[in-house]
Structures are given as C-alpha cells and as structure tokens.
Design a protein around this motif. Sequence first.
Motif, PDB file in Angstrom:
ATOM      1  N   PRO A 148       0.821  -1.226   0.000  1.00 27.29           N
ATOM      2  CA  PRO A 148       0.000   0.000   0.000  1.00 27.29           C
ATOM      3  C   PRO A 148       0.847   1.265   0.000  1.00 27.29           C
ATOM      4  O   PRO A 148       0.424   2.302  -0.523  1.00 27.29           O
ATOM      5  CB  PRO A 148      -0.819  -0.128   1.293  1.00 27.29           C
ATOM      6  CG  PRO A 148      -0.885  -1.595   1.555  1.00 27.29           C
ATOM      7  CD  PRO A 148       0.431  -2.148   1.089  1.00 27.29           C
ATOM      8  N   TRP A 149       2.058   1.165   0.553  1.00 27.98           N
ATOM      9  CA  TRP A 149       2.897   2.351   0.705  1.00 27.98           C
ATOM     10  C   TRP A 149       3.747   2.625  -0.536  1.00 27.98           C
ATOM     11  O   TRP A 149       3.921   3.782  -0.906  1.00 27.98           O
ATOM     12  CB  TRP A 149       3.748   2.178   1.958  1.00 27.98           C
ATOM     13  CG  TRP A 149       2.860   1.799   3.101  1.00 27.98           C
ATOM     14  CD1 TRP A 149       1.963   2.599   3.756  1.00 27.98           C
ATOM     15  CD2 TRP A 149       2.706   0.493   3.661  1.00 27.98           C
ATOM     16  NE1 TRP A 149       1.270   1.879   4.694  1.00 27.98           N
ATOM     17  CE2 TRP A 149       1.703   0.583   4.677  1.00 27.98           C
ATOM     18  CE3 TRP A 149       3.313  -0.752   3.434  1.00 27.98           C
ATOM     19  CZ2 TRP A 149       1.309  -0.517   5.436  1.00 27.98           C
ATOM     20  CZ3 TRP A 149       2.915  -1.841   4.181  1.00 27.98           C
ATOM     21  CH2 TRP A 149       1.928  -1.720   5.173  1.00 27.98           C
ATOM     22  N   THR A 150       4.242   1.583  -1.182  1.00 33.90           N
ATOM     23  CA  THR A 150       4.972   1.823  -2.435  1.00 33.90           C
ATOM     24  C   THR A 150       4.015   2.291  -3.528  1.00 33.90           C
ATOM     25  O   THR A 150       4.383   3.106  -4.383  1.00 33.90           O
ATOM     26  CB  THR A 150       5.702   0.558  -2.925  1.00 33.90           C
ATOM     27  OG1 THR A 150       4.760  -0.507  -3.099  1.00 33.90           O
ATOM     28  CG2 THR A 150       6.780   0.121  -1.944  1.00 33.90           C
ATOM     29  N   SER A 204       9.026  -0.232   3.485  1.00 37.25           N
ATOM     30  CA  SER A 204       8.139   0.640   2.710  1.00 37.25           C
ATOM     31  C   SER A 204       7.171   1.385   3.631  1.00 37.25           C
ATOM     32  O   SER A 204       6.884   2.568   3.412  1.00 37.25           O
ATOM     33  CB  SER A 204       7.373  -0.170   1.658  1.00 37.25           C
ATOM     34  OG  SER A 204       6.437  -1.054   2.257  1.00 37.25           O
ATOM     35  N   TYR A 205       6.682   0.714   4.670  1.00 39.13           N
ATOM     36  CA  TYR A 205       5.800   1.373   5.637  1.00 39.13           C
ATOM     37  C   TYR A 205       6.559   2.455   6.398  1.00 39.13           C
ATOM     38  O   TYR A 205       6.063   3.584   6.573  1.00 39.13           O
ATOM     39  CB  TYR A 205       5.235   0.348   6.611  1.00 39.13           C
ATOM     40  CG  TYR A 205       4.491   0.979   7.763  1.00 39.13           C
ATOM     41  CD1 TYR A 205       3.221   1.526   7.583  1.00 39.13           C
ATOM     42  CD2 TYR A 205       5.065   1.050   9.032  1.00 39.13           C
ATOM     43  CE1 TYR A 205       2.536   2.120   8.633  1.00 39.13           C
ATOM     44  CE2 TYR A 205       4.396   1.644  10.088  1.00 39.13           C
ATOM     45  CZ  TYR A 205       3.135   2.176   9.882  1.00 39.13           C
ATOM     46  OH  TYR A 205       2.464   2.774  10.928  1.00 39.13           O
ATOM     47  N   TYR A 206       7.775   2.122   6.830  1.00 41.58           N
ATOM     48  CA  TYR A 206       8.592   3.090   7.574  1.00 41.58           C
ATOM     49  C   TYR A 206       8.847   4.343   6.731  1.00 41.58           C
ATOM     50  O   TYR A 206       8.698   5.475   7.209  1.00 41.58           O
ATOM     51  CB  TYR A 206       9.907   2.428   7.977  1.00 41.58           C
ATOM     52  CG  TYR A 206      10.918   3.397   8.542  1.00 41.58           C
ATOM     53  CD1 TYR A 206      10.826   3.839   9.860  1.00 41.58           C
ATOM     54  CD2 TYR A 206      11.975   3.874   7.754  1.00 41.58           C
ATOM     55  CE1 TYR A 206      11.748   4.735  10.379  1.00 41.58           C
ATOM     56  CE2 TYR A 206      12.899   4.758   8.261  1.00 41.58           C
ATOM     57  CZ  TYR A 206      12.780   5.198   9.570  1.00 41.58           C
ATOM     58  OH  TYR A 206      13.690   6.083  10.078  1.00 41.58           O
ATOM     59  N   LEU A 207       9.240   4.147   5.475  1.00 43.70           N
ATOM     60  CA  LEU A 207       9.503   5.287   4.599  1.00 43.70           C
ATOM     61  C   LEU A 207       8.262   6.141   4.404  1.00 43.70           C
ATOM     62  O   LEU A 207       8.321   7.372   4.438  1.00 43.70           O
ATOM     63  CB  LEU A 207      10.000   4.795   3.235  1.00 43.70           C
ATOM     64  CG  LEU A 207      11.465   4.402   3.118  1.00 43.70           C
ATOM     65  CD1 LEU A 207      11.750   3.910   1.704  1.00 43.70           C
ATOM     66  CD2 LEU A 207      12.376   5.572   3.463  1.00 43.70           C
ATOM     67  N   TYR A 208       7.153   5.480   4.167  1.00 46.29           N
ATOM     68  CA  TYR A 208       5.903   6.206   3.937  1.00 46.29           C
ATOM     69  C   TYR A 208       5.571   7.108   5.119  1.00 46.29           C
ATOM     70  O   TYR A 208       5.121   8.248   4.947  1.00 46.29           O
ATOM     71  CB  TYR A 208       4.778   5.211   3.690  1.00 46.29           C
ATOM     72  CG  TYR A 208       3.443   5.854   3.406  1.00 46.29           C
ATOM     73  CD1 TYR A 208       3.152   6.351   2.145  1.00 46.29           C
ATOM     74  CD2 TYR A 208       2.485   5.958   4.414  1.00 46.29           C
ATOM     75  CE1 TYR A 208       1.918   6.947   1.884  1.00 46.29           C
ATOM     76  CE2 TYR A 208       1.260   6.547   4.169  1.00 46.29           C
ATOM     77  CZ  TYR A 208       0.974   7.041   2.902  1.00 46.29           C
ATOM     78  OH  TYR A 208      -0.233   7.627   2.650  1.00 46.29           O
ATOM     79  N   GLY A 213       5.388  13.158   6.309  1.00 47.53           N
ATOM     80  CA  GLY A 213       4.388  12.798   7.305  1.00 47.53           C
ATOM     81  C   GLY A 213       3.381  11.785   6.811  1.00 47.53           C
ATOM     82  O   GLY A 213       2.259  11.717   7.270  1.00 47.53           O
ATOM     83  N   GLY A 214       3.831  10.940   5.821  1.00 42.14           N
ATOM     84  CA  GLY A 214       2.932   9.939   5.285  1.00 42.14           C
ATOM     85  C   GLY A 214       1.934  10.477   4.285  1.00 42.14           C
ATOM     86  O   GLY A 214       0.992   9.790   3.918  1.00 42.14           O
ATOM     87  N   ASP A 215       2.132  11.709   3.815  1.00 44.69           N
ATOM     88  CA  ASP A 215       1.226  12.289   2.829  1.00 44.69           C
ATOM     89  C   ASP A 215       1.733  11.987   1.429  1.00 44.69           C
ATOM     90  O   ASP A 215       2.784  12.473   1.037  1.00 44.69           O
ATOM     91  CB  ASP A 215       1.152  13.799   3.034  1.00 44.69           C
ATOM     92  CG  ASP A 215       0.210  14.469   2.055  1.00 44.69           C
ATOM     93  OD1 ASP A 215      -0.452  13.748   1.289  1.00 44.69           O
ATOM     94  OD2 ASP A 215       0.139  15.725   2.061  1.00 44.69           O
TER      95      ASP A 215
END
Length: 220
Positions: A148-150, A204-208, A213-215
């Motif tokens: 979901p994050w990539t 990928s979750y950590y980077l997002y 700020g995850g936007d």
Amino acid sequence: MNTRQRFVIAAAFVALSAVVSLLAAPELPDQLVTNWGPGGEPNGTMGQTAALALVPGLGAVLLGLFALVPRIDPLRENIASFRRYYDWFVVVFAAYLAVLHTGIVAFNLGYAFDMTLFVLAGVAGLFYYLSILLENAERNWFVGIRTPWTMSSDEVWRRTHALGARLFKLTAVLAVVGLAFGEYAVLFLVVPALSTAVVTVVYSYYLYEQLDGGDPASDV
C-alpha cells in the motif's frame, strides 16, 4: 532488439520444452519423478503425459499473461519506461522453465545428479536478474514490490526497490554459496528470500510514515 523479438526468444524456450518432451517420451517410464527433498532424494511422481505437458503448457500460459500485463496496467506508461528489462525478465524466466524441464527429463532418463541443487542454481540466476528488474521498475500494479505504501508514493517505491534489488542480489549470492552445503542448501535460499520479503514490506511502511508525514500527495 524490440519487444516482439524478445518475446519470440521467450517463445522459443517454451517450444524447446515441448520438443524435449516429444523426443524423450518414448524412452521415459510411465511415472516420472517430479519432486525432490532438500537432500536431493526423490519424493514425488507424476504420470508421464501430465509431467511432460506441465512445463510447456505453463510456459505458454505465462507467456500470454506476460504479454498482456503491459497492455492492461492502468500505469502502463510506467511499464513502457522499463519495458526492455521487463521483456528480458520474461526471456530469463522462460529459459529457467526450459532448463528446469530439461533437468527433470534428464533425471528420469537415468542421468545421476542432485536435482535439488540443480533447481537452486537456476533459482539463484532467476533471482539475480529479478534484482536488475527491480532496480529499473517504475510504479505499476503488476511488477515489483507492491505494498500500500509503495503504490502511494513514487519516492517510497523508488527507495524500497533500491533496497529490494540489493537484497535479492544478496539472496542469489547466498543461494550459490549454499550449493556447497548439501541438504542445507535450501535454507540459503528460503531464509534470505523470506527475510527480503519481510524487510521490504516493513521498510516501505517506515519510509511512507517518514516522508512528508505519510502524505502521498507530493509523490503521486
């Protein structure tokens, strides 16, 4: 060399598998060994017709799917940007299937070798080229590390795939090293491969979460 020519090469490997089946069939037993344990010991069989048709048939179906993917992906323009690497992966994969099939046939014709190590060596080569594909893949719905994050950020996609490519190369190298360890060789492939899957998802979750700020708005 264009896409059509590369797919012709891949199709030739599929056809080669079918030719191997046709030529070897008269000399093969009714039941073929098709499964092997970690130590190379046979532990499963399949009827001759099914065993000889499996890889050529599977190869033909997958080749059709590989040809379809770049046409139906909503982000097909991104696939076009790394199409050469994608096409060569299809060729490498088809070659792997042909080599695997030839090895199965050779084993059942009476040639003595450790089939498990044979398969692991082939998978190591496949993983190594997969790392090259990952290095060049742009965001899409079918090829690469799709979380979901990539899928929500081009930057997360790029950095996750850079890490994933390095880890897949390392997995390929460790798999080759593992060939010297007999029945434990499988662990040198399975453990790094599973670790790579877990690490890339978590990364990928950590980077997002860290980037903007995850936007994802600034990246998509």
